[in-house]
Design an enzyme around this catalytic site. Structure first.
Site, mmCIF file in Angstrom:
data_model
loop_
_atom_site.group_PDB
_atom_site.id
_atom_site.type_symbol
_atom_site.label_atom_id
_atom_site.label_comp_id
_atom_site.label_asym_id
_atom_site.label_seq_id
_atom_site.Cartn_x
_atom_site.Cartn_y
_atom_site.Cartn_z
ATOM 1 N N HIS A 428 48.298 74.782 -6.315
ATOM 2 C CA HIS A 428 47.442 74.189 -5.277
ATOM 3 C C HIS A 428 46.390 75.199 -4.828
ATOM 4 O O HIS A 428 46.397 76.368 -5.227
ATOM 5 C CB HIS A 428 48.281 73.717 -4.092
ATOM 6 N N CYS A 454 54.933 79.250 -4.808
ATOM 7 C CA CYS A 454 53.925 78.402 -5.464
ATOM 8 C C CYS A 454 52.815 79.255 -6.067
ATOM 9 O O CYS A 454 52.695 80.440 -5.797
ATOM 10 C CB CYS A 454 53.333 77.417 -4.456
#
Length: 479
Positions: A428, A454
């Site tokens: 992301h 992440c």
């Protein structure tokens, strides 16, 4: 007849008296052959009549006691106490015995001085040695006073030699203290001691410095240097800043400083002659294709040149007709091999290759690299998992389930390629702190692993991946 008898009695009496004296003397000498004379005092303590070993032990005890005895000092009305221990003074038992307790031979009793020492009081002090410089330093520290004499010297200022004035100093006169210590170690009593200051004059006066300045200004010559067709010169004014000044034998001496010379030569000579080496660039992924042949470099041999200039200054060598030749060395070309941080051809079609060591994400189409972007992967406490994954879901904006209030734009959720296990990790944009993303984390952390696991991608890269890497796109994560 009567006279004869009287003579015999007289001779007999005299002989008997002499025999008695000799016997008494011999006996006394024998009795004191390994003993201290009866009326000897050391540091105010009677040790007469004792054996040498016993006297040595008593002297040792006396030393231990006197080392702790307070000595009252007075300096301009300021009173303080000090001990021999604080002054670092330890009298010697061995030297005291050797110097104060004389041994006698079997026939010394026949000498007048033997009996003089035997019957007269003998007052001896403890033997010790003292370093006046060390003693003065300890006292200065005790009173917290010392003004060091400063020598006049020279300094280079704006291309000129400037005389820096000296100043007188002062220290303590330890003469009275020495006398007080002698008295303590002789009598065992510590008397108050009055201390005084003594002026300390500098070794180098202003006139000495001026004399050195005139000699330097008269001595220094311009220095000429040459490299191929390029010429350089070092003026006497420049040389002033290359000199070190030290006091030696109460004279101000100067010498050439190779470090200062090196600094000057680097700024005024080497920078204009040095050429940086350019590396040969080789692409390992393109069958070692050379994209830049590179070029050799050149570097002035600064240390050797500085030594030569220093020698020229010191020996007053005239270089006008024979300039110093500037030596250089060639820096050979080295190779810069570019090895890709991605695995090409792992799968057919579009896939993502993430290098955690390089902190980059590579976008590939089979063997072809399309683009790469900086990332920030998991920090040590929350590392990004290694292995093969696939994109299983997408969202233009998603809120973290583990950290509510943290929002992620252009979310690409990942699952294990072999098992389909979803572990909550994704790819992301840089995270936001509100749903409208008006508050975002700074992008400066990209390139450093700081996430919770992440893969954070710079915004333009995340946007491209979200738009083009559809669900099912494979992802390879490695170190």
């Amino acid at each position: 007849m009567r006279k004869r008898q009287l003579a015999l009695v007289t001779v007999f009496s005299f002989t008997a008296l002499v025999s008695l004296i000799m016997a008494t003397g011999s006996f006394t000498a024998y009795a004191y052959s390994n003993r201290v004379m009866p009326r000897v005092l050391i540091a105010g303590e009677k040790i007469g009549g004792q054996g040498i070993a016993e006297a040595s032990m008593q002297i040792q005890q006396r030393i231990a006691s006197l080392r702790e005895a307070p000595i009252l000092l007075n300096l301009d009305g300021k009173l303080t106490t000090v001990t021999l221990k604080e002054l670092g003074i330890t009298p010697s038992v061995t030297k005291t015995v050797q110097e104060k307790l004389k041994s006698h031979s079997s026939f010394d009793w026949l000498k007048f001085n033997y009996w003089k020492e035997f019957f007269s009081p003998v007052e001896g002090g403890l033997a010790y040695s003292i370093n006046k410089t060390t003693l003065r330093q300890k006292l200065e520290h005790k009173f917290n006073i010392r003004t060091i004499a400063r020598n006049a010297t020279l300094r280079a200022v704006d291309g000129r030699l400037q005389v820096i004035d000296g100043r007188d100093g002062r220290t303590l006169d330890v003469t009275q203290l020495n006398a007080g210590i002698d008295n303590l170690l002789r009598t065992g009593s510590a008397l108050p001691i009055a201390l005084d200051f003594v002026k300390v004059t500098p070794d180098v006066s202003v006139s000495d410095a001026k004399e050195a300045k005139a000699k330097i200004e008269k001595t220094l010559l311009p220095i000429y240097l040459k490299f191929e067709q390029q010429n350089f010169s070092i003026t006497p004014q420049d040389q002033y800043g290359m000199l070190d000044f030290k006091v030696k034998g109460e004279k101000l001496r100067w010498s050439a400083s190779t470090s200062s010379i090196s600094s000057y030569l680097y700024s005024n000579v080497a920078i204009s002659l040095n050429i940086s080496m350019r590396q040969r660039t080789i692409l390992a992924a393109k069958n070692n294709k050379v994209t830049d042949k590179g070029s050799e470099g050149r570097e002035v041999q600064l240390a050797a040149l500085a030594e030569e200039v220093a020698r020229t200054i010191t020996e007053h060598t005239d270089t006008k007709n024979s300039p110093i030749q500037i030596a250089t060395r060639t820096i050979p070309v080295t190779d810069y091999i570019i090895t890709p941080g991605y695995i090409a051809g792992l799968w057919k079609g579009l896939y993502l290759d993430i290098n955690l060591t390089q902190q980059r994400i590579y976008i590939l189409d089979g063997k072809n690299l399309l683009a790469s972007y900086l990332i920030s992967s998991g920090k040590p406490g929350t590392p990004t998992p290694i292995g093969q994954f696939k994109i299983v879901n997408k969202a233009s904006l998603a809120e973290s389930s583990l950290f509510p209030g943290i929002w992620m734009q252009m979310w690409n959720g990942l699952a294990r390629l072999d098992s389909g296990l979803v572990e909550g990790y994704g790819i992301h944009r840089i995270p936001c702190f509100n749903a409208s993303c008006t508050l975002k984390e700074d992008a400066s952390h990209l390139g450093t692993p700081v996430s919770h696991g992440c893969i954070r991608v710079q915004d333009d890269g995340a946007d491209w991946i979200f738009a083009h890497a559809s669900v099912g796109t494979k992802v390879n994560i490695h170190i």
